[in-house]
Scaffold this motif. Structure first.
Motif, PDB file in Angstrom:
ATOM      1  N   ASP A  48      22.462  -0.960 -13.774  1.00 58.84           N
ATOM      2  CA  ASP A  48      22.365  -1.297 -15.386  1.00 58.84           C
ATOM      3  C   ASP A  48      22.397  -1.306 -15.885  1.00 58.84           C
ATOM      4  O   ASP A  48      21.900  -0.622 -17.478  1.00 58.84           O
ATOM      5  N   LEU A  52      23.640   0.834 -18.636  1.00 61.11           N
ATOM      6  CA  LEU A  52      23.998   0.475 -19.938  1.00 61.11           C
ATOM      7  C   LEU A  52      23.753   0.995 -21.646  1.00 61.11           C
ATOM      8  O   LEU A  52      23.862   1.390 -22.426  1.00 61.11           O
ATOM      9  N   VAL A  55      25.184   3.325 -22.516  1.00 55.14           N
ATOM     10  CA  VAL A  55      27.126   3.389 -23.652  1.00 55.14           C
ATOM     11  C   VAL A  55      26.427   2.693 -25.350  1.00 55.14           C
ATOM     12  O   VAL A  55      25.667   1.888 -24.398  1.00 55.14           O
ATOM     13  N   GLN A  57      27.198   0.840 -28.296  1.00 55.97           N
ATOM     14  CA  GLN A  57      27.885  -0.535 -28.308  1.00 55.97           C
ATOM     15  C   GLN A  57      29.456  -0.851 -28.408  1.00 55.97           C
ATOM     16  O   GLN A  57      29.719  -2.088 -27.569  1.00 55.97           O
ATOM     17  N   GLN A  60      30.775  -2.039 -25.037  1.00 56.75           N
ATOM     18  CA  GLN A  60      30.348  -2.569 -24.193  1.00 56.75           C
ATOM     19  C   GLN A  60      31.061  -3.896 -23.923  1.00 56.75           C
ATOM     20  O   GLN A  60      31.258  -4.440 -25.483  1.00 56.75           O
ATOM     21  N   PRO A  61      31.392  -4.988 -23.189  1.00 57.99           N
ATOM     22  CA  PRO A  61      31.591  -5.830 -23.091  1.00 57.99           C
ATOM     23  C   PRO A  61      31.372  -6.315 -23.157  1.00 57.99           C
ATOM     24  O   PRO A  61      31.647  -7.675 -23.611  1.00 57.99           O
ATOM     25  N   GLU A  62      30.185  -7.021 -23.905  1.00 58.57           N
ATOM     26  CA  GLU A  62      29.312  -7.929 -24.063  1.00 58.57           C
ATOM     27  C   GLU A  62      29.496  -8.024 -25.732  1.00 58.57           C
ATOM     28  O   GLU A  62      29.496  -9.961 -25.806  1.00 58.57           O
ATOM     29  N   LYS A  63      29.316  -6.976 -26.146  1.00 61.94           N
ATOM     30  CA  LYS A  63      29.764  -6.808 -27.948  1.00 61.94           C
ATOM     31  C   LYS A  63      31.033  -7.818 -27.981  1.00 61.94           C
ATOM     32  O   LYS A  63      31.514  -8.931 -28.898  1.00 61.94           O
ATOM     33  N   ASN A  68      26.979 -11.059 -20.640  1.00 64.64           N
ATOM     34  CA  ASN A  68      26.513 -10.039 -19.999  1.00 64.64           C
ATOM     35  C   ASN A  68      27.257  -9.509 -18.485  1.00 64.64           C
ATOM     36  O   ASN A  68      26.085 -10.302 -17.998  1.00 64.64           O
ATOM     37  N   VAL A  72      28.920  -3.697 -14.928  1.00 69.82           N
ATOM     38  CA  VAL A  72      29.905  -2.941 -15.926  1.00 69.82           C
ATOM     39  C   VAL A  72      29.290  -2.101 -16.031  1.00 69.82           C
ATOM     40  O   VAL A  72      29.916  -0.573 -15.579  1.00 69.82           O
ATOM     41  N   GLY A  73      28.175  -1.257 -15.895  1.00 73.88           N
ATOM     42  CA  GLY A  73      27.014  -0.468 -15.678  1.00 73.88           C
ATOM     43  C   GLY A  73      27.188   0.542 -14.949  1.00 73.88           C
ATOM     44  O   GLY A  73      27.743   2.028 -14.389  1.00 73.88           O
ATOM     45  N   PHE A  76      30.902   2.047 -15.860  1.00 73.04           N
ATOM     46  CA  PHE A  76      30.907   3.093 -16.619  1.00 73.04           C
ATOM     47  C   PHE A  76      30.089   4.595 -15.761  1.00 73.04           C
ATOM     48  O   PHE A  76      30.456   5.598 -15.865  1.00 73.04           O
TER      49      PHE A  76
END
Length: 226
Positions: A48, A52, A55, A57, A60-63, A68, A72-73, A76
């Motif tokens: 990650d 990340l 990737v 922004q 990214q699901p965090e947005k 976090n 997720v990384g 991807f």
């Protein structure tokens, strides 16, 4: 007549001895699970941290959820790797890879690094239908000393024709301990090879553990179940 020594043998272990035994048993049970979870968790976090930042922004699901999420990384990375593999299988992808490799192979220092990494990657990750057929016992490095080996294929071509033997030759990989990825490629007459009932995976565990882990957890002093 009982003696004081007889009473000592009949005496039950104290509470501290039993607690100590329970603690050690718990360590044996927890350690493999805990280390496995820790290694996976650490590896996912490392992937990650590398992926990340690359990737955008927007993706990214965090947005959107404000959390976090670990892993997720990795997702991807897997998607990107499969996309590159899919492109590389096509005509355009093969042409681009060939052109890029031709440029890299012209650079003296980079050429050596790239060739070495490529060879390792192809050896470790390349998909192949071939694998070791059976685990076996062979006498190596001399008569009377037995070693575990893995039968790969029957010798063919020049090796089979020029070897001074009347029977067929089998290629056998004899691994080293505790690193089974290194070893020796040897050719043995078929009659000198004793095939084992254990699987290749069990034989590999035996080699890696230096003889401490036997197939199916059996006591090495006992005959295997049939």
């Amino acid at each position: 007549m009982n003696t004081p020594f007889d009473d000592e043998h009949l005496r039950k272990p104290g509470i501290f001895a039993r607690l100590r035994s329970s603690f050690l048993t718990g360590i044996v049970v927890i350690s493999p699970v805990g280390l496995t979870v820790w290694l996976l968790w650490t590896t996912i976090g490392w992937v990650d941290s590398v992926v990340l930042p690359l990737v955008p922004q927007t993706f990214q699901p965090e947005k959107y959820i404000g959390i976090n999420l670990r892993g997720v990384g990795v997702i991807f990375f897997l998607m990107f790797t499969m996309l590159v593999g899919w492109i590389a299988k096509g005509l355009i992808g093969r042409s681009l890879i060939g052109f890029a490799e031709s440029l890299v192979l012209r650079m003296p220092v980079v050429r050596s690094i790239y060739s070495g990494i490529k060879q390792i990657s192809e050896t470790v990750f390349a998909q192949s239908d071939r694998s070791f057929e059976k685990a076996c016992l062979i006498q190596y490095p001399r008569q009377g000393i037995w070693a575990i080996g893995f039968i790969s294929t029957t010798a063919r071509g020049e090796i089979s024709d020029k070897a001074e033997t009347t029977g067929r030759l089998q290629s056998v990989f004899v691994p080293t301990t505790p690193n089974p990825t290194s070893g020796f490629l040897l050719y043995f007459p078929e009659d000198d090879i004793i095939e084992l009932d254990m699987s290749v995976e069990d034989a590999a565990k035996l080699v890696i553990s230096a003889g401490l882990v036997y197939p199916n957890g059996q006591d090495p002093s006992q005959a295997p179940d049939t």
